[in-house]
Every structure is written in C-alpha cells, then in structure tokens.
Design a protein around this motif. Structure first.
Motif, PDB file in Angstrom:
ATOM      1  N   LEU A  99     -40.637  22.997 -23.850  1.00 27.23           N
ATOM      2  CA  LEU A  99     -39.802  21.810 -23.996  1.00 27.23           C
ATOM      3  C   LEU A  99     -40.125  20.792 -22.913  1.00 27.23           C
ATOM      4  O   LEU A  99     -40.402  21.151 -21.773  1.00 27.23           O
ATOM      5  N   SER A 100     -40.049  19.514 -23.284  1.00 29.06           N
ATOM      6  CA  SER A 100     -40.251  18.430 -22.319  1.00 29.06           C
ATOM      7  C   SER A 100     -39.299  17.295 -22.662  1.00 29.06           C
ATOM      8  O   SER A 100     -38.746  17.239 -23.764  1.00 29.06           O
ATOM      9  N   CYS A 101     -39.111  16.380 -21.717  1.00 29.79           N
ATOM     10  CA  CYS A 101     -38.313  15.180 -21.975  1.00 29.79           C
ATOM     11  C   CYS A 101     -39.068  14.336 -22.996  1.00 29.79           C
ATOM     12  O   CYS A 101     -40.259  14.060 -22.831  1.00 29.79           O
ATOM     13  N   ALA A 102     -38.392  13.911 -24.030  1.00 28.47           N
ATOM     14  CA  ALA A 102     -39.040  13.121 -25.076  1.00 28.47           C
ATOM     15  C   ALA A 102     -39.353  11.699 -24.617  1.00 28.47           C
ATOM     16  O   ALA A 102     -40.226  11.052 -25.181  1.00 28.47           O
ATOM     17  N   ASP A 103     -38.674  11.221 -23.578  1.00 30.17           N
ATOM     18  CA  ASP A 103     -38.903   9.851 -23.117  1.00 30.17           C
ATOM     19  C   ASP A 103     -40.014   9.734 -22.081  1.00 30.17           C
ATOM     20  O   ASP A 103     -40.837   8.831 -22.148  1.00 30.17           O
ATOM     21  N   CYS A 104     -40.050  10.645 -21.093  1.00 29.15           N
ATOM     22  CA  CYS A 104     -41.053  10.520 -20.024  1.00 29.15           C
ATOM     23  C   CYS A 104     -42.055  11.671 -19.995  1.00 29.15           C
ATOM     24  O   CYS A 104     -42.937  11.697 -19.149  1.00 29.15           O
ATOM     25  N   ASP A 105     -41.925  12.629 -20.902  1.00 32.43           N
ATOM     26  CA  ASP A 105     -42.831  13.782 -21.021  1.00 32.43           C
ATOM     27  C   ASP A 105     -42.792  14.749 -19.842  1.00 32.43           C
ATOM     28  O   ASP A 105     -43.707  15.558 -19.677  1.00 32.43           O
ATOM     29  N   LEU A 106     -41.774  14.706 -18.995  1.00 25.83           N
ATOM     30  CA  LEU A 106     -41.658  15.665 -17.904  1.00 25.83           C
ATOM     31  C   LEU A 106     -41.423  17.058 -18.480  1.00 25.83           C
ATOM     32  O   LEU A 106     -40.564  17.249 -19.328  1.00 25.83           O
ATOM     33  N   GLY A 107     -42.185  18.009 -18.007  1.00 22.28           N
ATOM     34  CA  GLY A 107     -41.993  19.359 -18.490  1.00 22.28           C
ATOM     35  C   GLY A 107     -43.022  20.300 -17.916  1.00 22.28           C
ATOM     36  O   GLY A 107     -43.896  19.871 -17.176  1.00 22.28           O
ATOM     37  N   PRO A 108     -42.860  21.552 -18.194  1.00 23.62           N
ATOM     38  CA  PRO A 108     -41.879  22.124 -19.108  1.00 23.62           C
ATOM     39  C   PRO A 108     -40.493  22.254 -18.469  1.00 23.62           C
ATOM     40  O   PRO A 108     -40.381  22.572 -17.299  1.00 23.62           O
ATOM     41  N   ILE A 109     -39.476  21.971 -19.283  1.00 22.44           N
ATOM     42  CA  ILE A 109     -38.089  22.103 -18.826  1.00 22.44           C
ATOM     43  C   ILE A 109     -37.393  23.264 -19.534  1.00 22.44           C
ATOM     44  O   ILE A 109     -36.212  23.501 -19.327  1.00 22.44           O
ATOM     45  N   GLY A 110     -38.147  23.970 -20.338  1.00 19.59           N
ATOM     46  CA  GLY A 110     -37.622  25.117 -21.055  1.00 19.59           C
ATOM     47  C   GLY A 110     -38.631  25.566 -22.091  1.00 19.59           C
ATOM     48  O   GLY A 110     -39.783  25.126 -22.080  1.00 19.59           O
TER      49      GLY A 110
END
Length: 129
Positions: A99-110
């Motif tokens: 999973l990543s933030c859909a706006d800034c692509d930061l990840g993985p967040i899960g």
C-alpha cells in the motif's frame, strides 16, 4: 501469518484503549482519520480499521534506511479495500500488494494479502488527524 486482534473493551464499546499508541477506541477501531505523514492526504476514515498485532516486514521509506527491511507489528486491519479514502496498490509480490499514498506515492505504508483479500495499514507509517 498469525494475527492477534486486540480489543480494548469487553462487550460494550466506548471510550479509548491503550492499543495502537492510543489510536484506538474501546472496540479496537481507529478513532480518528488516518492521513499520510508526508502530504496529509486522507488514507482511512475513523472506525474502519481494527487494531491487530502481527509481524510483517516492510521496506523502509526513510532516505537514511532506503531499501532496508523493517519488522512492524502494529497494524489496522481493513476488511474491504474500498473503505480506504486514498490508497495505491503495487504490483503483486509473493501474493501481496503493498500500500502507498495515492496522492504522493509514499510507501509502503502497509500491505494487502491476496489470499485473504484483507489489507493491513501500519500504524507507525500514518498519522492521526
């Protein structure tokens, strides 16, 4: 992968729990909106994730630790991927999507387990709003 669902209340839900760094209510659900640590985009609405303790390795997204694996054990379990506000999914890697933030692509967040169709959002990789 064995998961431990931690419920802060007994029967009737209300109040707060100590689970998940104080991020949960007595039912073990996230009590506030969860947002991206970088861009503050909404990730998960209140009351939709259930606190669980499982061990899973995610790659670090910090510049100093880039590429290093990090063992995490506190997650919000999300039964339906459509409960997320803004979330991105990677291509399949060993029966998981990350999973990543859909706006800034930061990840993985899960991660999302393709076998169970359940997503897990790492508490340490998001912020409460």
């Amino acid at each position: 992968m064995s998961e431990n669902v931690v419920n802060g209340g007994g029967g009737v839900c209300g109040g707060e729990s100590d689970n998940g760094k104080g991020a949960t209510d007595a039912c073990g659900k996230n009590r506030s909106q969860l947002v991206c640590v970088r861009c503050r985009s909404k990730i998960l609405p209140p009351g939709t994730g259930t606190y669980v303790e499982i061990e899973f390795e995610l790659t670090s997204f910090e510049k100093e630790k880039q590429g290093a694996k990090e063992k995490l054990n506190q997650f919000f379990k999300v039964e339906d991927m459509f409960q997320f506000d803004n979330i991105g999914f990677t291509n399949v890697v060993d029966n998981y999507k990350f999973l990543s933030c859909a706006d800034c692509d930061l990840g993985p967040i899960g991660f999302h387990d393709l076998g169970t169709r359940v997503s897990y959002l790492a508490i340490s990789r998001v912020q409460s709003q």
